[in-house]
Design a protein around this motif. Structure first.
Motif, PDB file in Angstrom:
ATOM      1  N   SER A 166       6.953   4.508  -5.774  1.00 31.50           N
ATOM      2  CA  SER A 166       7.256   5.778  -5.126  1.00 31.50           C
ATOM      3  C   SER A 166       8.214   5.590  -3.960  1.00 31.50           C
ATOM      4  CB  SER A 166       5.955   6.410  -4.623  1.00 31.50           C
ATOM      5  OG  SER A 166       6.212   7.579  -3.887  1.00 31.50           O
ATOM      6  N   SER A 167       9.039   6.597  -3.734  1.00 32.73           N
ATOM      7  CA  SER A 167       9.924   6.581  -2.575  1.00 32.73           C
ATOM      8  C   SER A 167       9.213   7.080  -1.324  1.00 32.73           C
ATOM      9  CB  SER A 167      11.184   7.411  -2.839  1.00 32.73           C
ATOM     10  OG  SER A 167      10.830   8.754  -3.082  1.00 32.73           O
ATOM     11  N   SER A 168       7.964   7.532  -1.447  1.00 36.51           N
ATOM     12  CA  SER A 168       7.207   7.960  -0.278  1.00 36.51           C
ATOM     13  C   SER A 168       6.159   6.932   0.151  1.00 36.51           C
ATOM     14  CB  SER A 168       6.555   9.324  -0.522  1.00 36.51           C
ATOM     15  OG  SER A 168       5.675   9.265  -1.616  1.00 36.51           O
ATOM     16  N   THR A 169       6.093   5.792  -0.535  1.00 34.94           N
ATOM     17  CA  THR A 169       5.210   4.703  -0.154  1.00 34.94           C
ATOM     18  C   THR A 169       5.740   4.081   1.137  1.00 34.94           C
ATOM     19  OG1 THR A 169       4.728   4.259  -2.477  1.00 34.94           O
ATOM     20  CG2 THR A 169       4.244   2.489  -0.951  1.00 34.94           C
TER      21      THR A 169
ATOM     22  N   THR B   5      21.245  22.838   5.346  1.00 25.97           N
ATOM     23  CA  THR B   5      19.876  22.457   5.028  1.00 25.97           C
ATOM     24  C   THR B   5      19.878  20.987   4.626  1.00 25.97           C
ATOM     25  OG1 THR B   5      19.317  24.700   4.281  1.00 25.97           O
ATOM     26  CG2 THR B   5      17.904  22.908   3.500  1.00 25.97           C
ATOM     27  N   ASP B   6      19.088  20.181   5.326  1.00 24.78           N
ATOM     28  CA  ASP B   6      18.960  18.760   5.013  1.00 24.78           C
ATOM     29  C   ASP B   6      17.797  18.585   4.048  1.00 24.78           C
ATOM     30  OD1 ASP B   6      21.049  18.135   6.822  1.00 24.78           O
ATOM     31  OD2 ASP B   6      19.627  18.173   8.486  1.00 24.78           O
ATOM     32  N   VAL B   7      18.089  18.061   2.862  1.00 28.37           N
ATOM     33  CA  VAL B   7      17.096  17.944   1.796  1.00 28.37           C
ATOM     34  C   VAL B   7      16.704  16.481   1.614  1.00 28.37           C
ATOM     35  CG1 VAL B   7      16.603  18.391  -0.638  1.00 28.37           C
ATOM     36  CG2 VAL B   7      18.084  19.951   0.632  1.00 28.37           C
ATOM     37  N   THR B   8      15.403  16.240   1.508  1.00 30.13           N
ATOM     38  CA  THR B   8      14.853  14.917   1.218  1.00 30.13           C
ATOM     39  C   THR B   8      14.215  14.982  -0.165  1.00 30.13           C
ATOM     40  OG1 THR B   8      14.387  14.546   3.556  1.00 30.13           O
ATOM     41  CG2 THR B   8      13.211  13.159   1.980  1.00 30.13           C
ATOM     42  N   VAL B   9      14.538  13.999  -1.016  1.00 23.65           N
ATOM     43  CA  VAL B   9      14.017  13.973  -2.378  1.00 23.65           C
ATOM     44  C   VAL B   9      13.174  12.708  -2.576  1.00 23.65           C
ATOM     45  CG1 VAL B   9      14.624  13.869  -4.822  1.00 23.65           C
ATOM     46  CG2 VAL B   9      15.988  15.265  -3.267  1.00 23.65           C
ATOM     47  N   ASN B  10      11.959  12.897  -3.074  1.00 26.33           N
ATOM     48  CA  ASN B  10      11.075  11.773  -3.386  1.00 26.33           C
ATOM     49  C   ASN B  10      10.821  11.710  -4.881  1.00 26.33           C
ATOM     50  OD1 ASN B  10      10.097  10.277  -0.973  1.00 26.33           O
ATOM     51  ND2 ASN B  10       9.646  12.356  -0.288  1.00 26.33           N
ATOM     52  N   ILE B  11      10.721  10.488  -5.390  1.00 24.29           N
ATOM     53  CA  ILE B  11      10.354  10.295  -6.794  1.00 24.29           C
ATOM     54  C   ILE B  11       9.121   9.405  -6.861  1.00 24.29           C
ATOM     55  CG2 ILE B  11      12.658  10.661  -7.707  1.00 24.29           C
ATOM     56  CD1 ILE B  11      12.966   7.679  -8.012  1.00 24.29           C
ATOM     57  N   LYS B  12       8.408   9.567  -7.961  1.00 23.07           N
ATOM     58  CA  LYS B  12       7.185   8.804  -8.183  1.00 23.07           C
ATOM     59  C   LYS B  12       7.102   8.466  -9.665  1.00 23.07           C
ATOM     60  CE  LYS B  12       2.179   9.400  -7.735  1.00 23.07           C
ATOM     61  NZ  LYS B  12       1.147  10.359  -7.315  1.00 23.07           N
ATOM     62  N   ALA B  13       6.868   7.196  -9.955  1.00 25.62           N
ATOM     63  CA  ALA B  13       6.662   6.741 -11.334  1.00 25.62           C
ATOM     64  C   ALA B  13       5.250   6.171 -11.407  1.00 25.62           C
ATOM     65  CB  ALA B  13       7.682   5.679 -11.703  1.00 25.62           C
ATOM     66  N   THR B  14       4.458   6.685 -12.335  1.00 24.81           N
ATOM     67  CA  THR B  14       3.072   6.249 -12.483  1.00 24.81           C
ATOM     68  C   THR B  14       2.904   5.572 -13.833  1.00 24.81           C
ATOM     69  OG1 THR B  14       2.342   8.114 -11.133  1.00 24.81           O
ATOM     70  CG2 THR B  14       0.658   6.985 -12.449  1.00 24.81           C
ATOM     71  N   ARG B  15       2.402   4.376 -13.820  1.00 25.16           N
ATOM     72  CA  ARG B  15       2.181   3.589 -15.038  1.00 25.16           C
ATOM     73  C   ARG B  15       0.744   3.806 -15.503  1.00 25.16           C
ATOM     74  NH1 ARG B  15       5.529  -0.812 -17.309  1.00 25.16           N
ATOM     75  NH2 ARG B  15       4.183  -1.808 -18.806  1.00 25.16           N
ATOM     76  N   GLN B  16       0.582   4.281 -16.725  1.00 25.92           N
ATOM     77  CA  GLN B  16      -0.744   4.517 -17.287  1.00 25.92           C
ATOM     78  C   GLN B  16      -1.291   3.219 -17.886  1.00 25.92           C
ATOM     79  OE1 GLN B  16      -2.047   7.612 -16.817  1.00 25.92           O
ATOM     80  NE2 GLN B  16      -0.099   8.081 -15.813  1.00 25.92           N
ATOM     81  N   GLY B  17      -2.477   2.828 -17.465  1.00 27.99           N
ATOM     82  CA  GLY B  17      -3.154   1.686 -18.069  1.00 27.99           C
ATOM     83  C   GLY B  17      -2.619   0.326 -17.677  1.00 27.99           C
ATOM     84  N   GLY B  18      -2.178   0.160 -16.453  1.00 26.66           N
ATOM     85  CA  GLY B  18      -1.727  -1.155 -16.025  1.00 26.66           C
ATOM     86  C   GLY B  18      -0.759  -1.083 -14.865  1.00 26.66           C
ATOM     87  N   SER B  19      -0.179  -2.223 -14.564  1.00 27.17           N
ATOM     88  CA  SER B  19       0.759  -2.280 -13.449  1.00 27.17           C
ATOM     89  C   SER B  19       2.181  -2.493 -13.967  1.00 27.17           C
ATOM     90  CB  SER B  19       0.370  -3.398 -12.484  1.00 27.17           C
ATOM     91  OG  SER B  19       0.344  -4.638 -13.153  1.00 27.17           O
ATOM     92  N   PHE B  20       3.144  -2.175 -13.129  1.00 27.68           N
ATOM     93  CA  PHE B  20       4.543  -2.376 -13.478  1.00 27.68           C
ATOM     94  C   PHE B  20       4.872  -3.860 -13.463  1.00 27.68           C
ATOM     95  CE2 PHE B  20       4.800   2.051 -12.064  1.00 27.68           C
ATOM     96  CZ  PHE B  20       5.622   2.589 -13.041  1.00 27.68           C
ATOM     97  N   PRO B  21       5.691  -4.326 -14.414  1.00 26.24           N
ATOM     98  CA  PRO B  21       6.145  -5.710 -14.371  1.00 26.24           C
ATOM     99  C   PRO B  21       6.992  -5.947 -13.119  1.00 26.24           C
ATOM    100  CG  PRO B  21       6.763  -4.667 -16.469  1.00 26.24           C
ATOM    101  CD  PRO B  21       6.204  -3.609 -15.577  1.00 26.24           C
ATOM    102  N   ALA B  22       6.947  -7.138 -12.584  1.00 27.23           N
ATOM    103  CA  ALA B  22       7.761  -7.477 -11.417  1.00 27.23           C
ATOM    104  C   ALA B  22       9.238  -7.396 -11.785  1.00 27.23           C
ATOM    105  CB  ALA B  22       7.418  -8.887 -10.932  1.00 27.23           C
TER     106      ALA B  22
ATOM    107  N   LYS C  75      12.352   4.363   0.902  1.00 28.26           N
ATOM    108  CA  LYS C  75      13.278   5.343   1.492  1.00 28.26           C
ATOM    109  C   LYS C  75      13.583   6.424   0.464  1.00 28.26           C
ATOM    110  CE  LYS C  75      17.819   5.569   3.669  1.00 28.26           C
ATOM    111  NZ  LYS C  75      17.619   6.515   4.665  1.00 28.26           N
ATOM    112  N   PRO C  76      13.356   7.701   0.825  1.00 25.41           N
ATOM    113  CA  PRO C  76      13.674   8.796  -0.090  1.00 25.41           C
ATOM    114  C   PRO C  76      15.176   9.041  -0.148  1.00 25.41           C
ATOM    115  CG  PRO C  76      12.895   9.669   1.993  1.00 25.41           C
ATOM    116  CD  PRO C  76      12.767   8.165   2.074  1.00 25.41           C
ATOM    117  N   GLY C  77      15.610   9.805  -1.141  1.00 22.06           N
ATOM    118  CA  GLY C  77      16.995  10.237  -1.211  1.00 22.06           C
ATOM    119  C   GLY C  77      17.228  11.360  -0.211  1.00 22.06           C
ATOM    120  N   GLU C  78      18.466  11.477   0.252  1.00 23.81           N
ATOM    121  CA  GLU C  78      18.796  12.513   1.228  1.00 23.81           C
ATOM    122  C   GLU C  78      20.090  13.195   0.843  1.00 23.81           C
ATOM    123  OE1 GLU C  78      19.001  10.311   4.862  1.00 23.81           O
ATOM    124  OE2 GLU C  78      16.825  10.224   5.086  1.00 23.81           O
TER     125      GLU C  78
END
Length: 111
Positions: free
Chosen positions: A11-14, A82-99, A18-21
């Motif tokens: 996630s970019s909010s972890t 207007t200053d816009v901040t964009v966050n993304i989140k990727a969630t892996r089902q059933g495990g962790s992301f590979p390094a 850094k989120p997109g701007e």
């Protein structure tokens, strides 16, 4: 994007990420902004996007203020900057992301 402790979420909010701007300047109040969630990673290690769900949200301050509007929802903006901040989140089902290295592209629309 940064992983959560179990590496099942990127996630970019972890903390440490850094989120997109973007700066949006509207000449009148007939415009809206929206964000599209990524369809996948643009850079990833092998198998990086398997069983992955993507989300995006946007927040803004300035002429227009809003918080955590999800992807696909249009938000009307007022005349001015207007200053816009964009966050993304990727969630892996059933495990962790590979390094490895990950990147994703998010589209911010002003229509």
């Amino acid at each position: 994007m940064r992983p959560n402790p179990g590496a099942s979420v990127l996630s970019s909010s972890t903390p440490g990420a850094k989120p997109g701007e973007a700066v949006v300047i509207a000449t009148n109040s007939s415009y809206s902004v929206s964000v599209d969630a990524p369809l996948g990673f643009s850079i990833q290690p092998s198998g990086g996007s398997n069983n992955t769900r993507f989300e995006a949200s946007m927040s803004a301050h300035g002429a227009t203020n809003f918080f955590s509007v999800p992807s696909g929802v249009e938000q009307r903006i007022k005349r001015g900057q207007t200053d816009v901040t964009v966050n993304i989140k990727a969630t892996r089902q059933g495990g962790s992301f590979p390094a490895g290295q990950y990147a994703a592209t998010v589209v911010l629309r002003c229509e």
